[in-house]
Design a protein around this motif. Structure first.
Motif, PDB file in Angstrom:
ATOM      1  N   UNK A  14       0.357   3.706 -11.122  1.00 57.30           N
ATOM      2  CA  UNK A  14      -0.712   4.689 -10.982  1.00 57.30           C
ATOM      3  C   UNK A  14      -1.714   4.291  -9.912  1.00 57.30           C
ATOM      4  N   UNK A  15      -2.529   5.262  -9.549  1.00 50.85           N
ATOM      5  CA  UNK A  15      -3.535   5.049  -8.509  1.00 50.85           C
ATOM      6  C   UNK A  15      -4.487   3.915  -8.891  1.00 50.85           C
ATOM      7  N   UNK A  16      -4.774   3.062  -7.923  1.00 49.80           N
ATOM      8  CA  UNK A  16      -5.675   1.934  -8.129  1.00 49.80           C
ATOM      9  C   UNK A  16      -5.153   0.710  -7.396  1.00 49.80           C
ATOM     10  N   UNK A  17      -5.783  -0.432  -7.644  1.00 49.59           N
ATOM     11  CA  UNK A  17      -5.386  -1.682  -6.973  1.00 49.59           C
ATOM     12  C   UNK A  17      -5.184  -2.782  -8.011  1.00 49.59           C
TER      13      UNK A  17
ATOM     14  N   UNK B  75       0.866  -1.188   0.000  1.00 51.75           N
ATOM     15  CA  UNK B  75       0.000   0.000   0.000  1.00 51.75           C
ATOM     16  C   UNK B  75       0.898   1.233   0.000  1.00 51.75           C
ATOM     17  N   UNK B  76       0.816   2.006  -1.081  1.00 51.66           N
ATOM     18  CA  UNK B  76       1.677   3.167  -1.247  1.00 51.66           C
ATOM     19  C   UNK B  76       0.851   4.377  -1.678  1.00 51.66           C
ATOM     20  N   UNK B  77       1.424   5.526  -1.412  1.00 51.68           N
ATOM     21  CA  UNK B  77       0.876   6.770  -1.965  1.00 51.68           C
ATOM     22  C   UNK B  77       1.620   7.054  -3.265  1.00 51.68           C
TER      23      UNK B  77
ATOM     24  N   UNK C  67      -1.763  -1.550  -3.847  1.00 51.02           N
ATOM     25  CA  UNK C  67      -2.694  -0.428  -3.857  1.00 51.02           C
ATOM     26  C   UNK C  67      -1.911   0.878  -3.858  1.00 51.02           C
ATOM     27  N   UNK C  68      -2.189   1.717  -4.856  1.00 53.54           N
ATOM     28  CA  UNK C  68      -1.575   3.046  -4.930  1.00 53.54           C
ATOM     29  C   UNK C  68      -2.667   4.076  -4.649  1.00 53.54           C
TER      30      UNK C  68
END
Length: 236
Positions: free
Chosen positions: A189-192, A148-150, A214-215
């Motif tokens: 990119x953002x998403x899972x 899990x990352x930003x 997960x981003x």
């Protein structure tokens, strides 16, 4: 004897005379010749002989089949069943052992044999046992933490940690629909993304599991500076 009250005597090897009142006997395997003499007053003495033959007794040692999971030590083998042994005599310590050293998953026929002390009174038949090495279903496991990352512009994958060294790790390939990727799929990119993986090793049951990447959205603040102007009737 043919007549009552006849005197029966047996040959004594030590005294070399017919002075034994009872027949010599035999217990062990082999043959003994017994000479005897029958006499009675007024009758000619009769001498003759007969044999005592003891044959080998058949004994069967039955070894139980045994098994173990791959990659583990051999078990303690069950004591064999012994049929036909006469009470009071024995074959020493009858011990089961494995005659081969193979360690592949398979069933090995007649490789469980026995050692025993040879006894001339017996003819021994050993019914040997089979030994099976079966797939180990418990010792191979694997873990992979969810990532899990930003969002930071970097690509991230999962790390799989198997319980056994030299295990093969493969990842699910959506294009081929097979576990044929050597590296984890990644996400930037953002998403899972759900990553399915497979861990295998010869002799062990294959493990399949999954973990997620997960981003999350990265918070961005845009700051604008204040400005001013003197009114001159012109639109800015």
């Amino acid at each position: 004897p043919s007549l009552e009250d006849a005197t029966i005597r047996f040959w004594n090897e030590e005294t070399e005379a017919y002075d034994l009142e009872k027949s010599p006997n035999r217990t062990e395997v082999g043959t003994t010749t017994v000479k005897y003499e029958v006499s009675k007053t007024g009758y000619e003495t009769v001498t003759g002989e007969a044999t005592i033959t003891i044959s080998e007794r058949p004994v069967t040692i039955k070894v139980a089949d045994a098994s173990k999971p791959y990659g583990t030590k051999d078990p303690t083998f069950a004591a064999p069943q012994i049929e036909g042994l006469v009470k009071g005599s024995d074959l020493g310590e009858v011990k089961v052992y494995r005659t081969n050293d193979a360690e592949d998953v398979d069933t090995y026929k007649d490789v469980l044999d026995v050692t025993y002390t040879k006894n001339e009174n017996y003819t021994v038949t050993v019914d040997k046992g089979d030994f099976t090495i079966y797939t180990n279903t418990t010792d191979l496991t694997a873990t992979a933490e969810n990532v899990k990352k930003t969002y930071d512009g970097n690509a991230y994958g999962i790390e799989v940690v198997p319980s056994l060294e030299d295990a093969t790790i493969r990842f699910w390939n959506e294009e081929t629909e097979a576990y044929d990727l050597e590296q984890s799929p990644i996400r930037t990119n953002v998403g899972t993304t759900t990553v399915k993986y497979q861990v295998s090793k010869t002799g062990y049951e294959t493990v399949t599991q999954e973990a997620t990447i997960t981003i999350d959205k990265r918070p961005v603040t845009i700051k604008t500076e204040s400005a001013s102007a003197t009114y001159d009737g012109t639109a800015l």
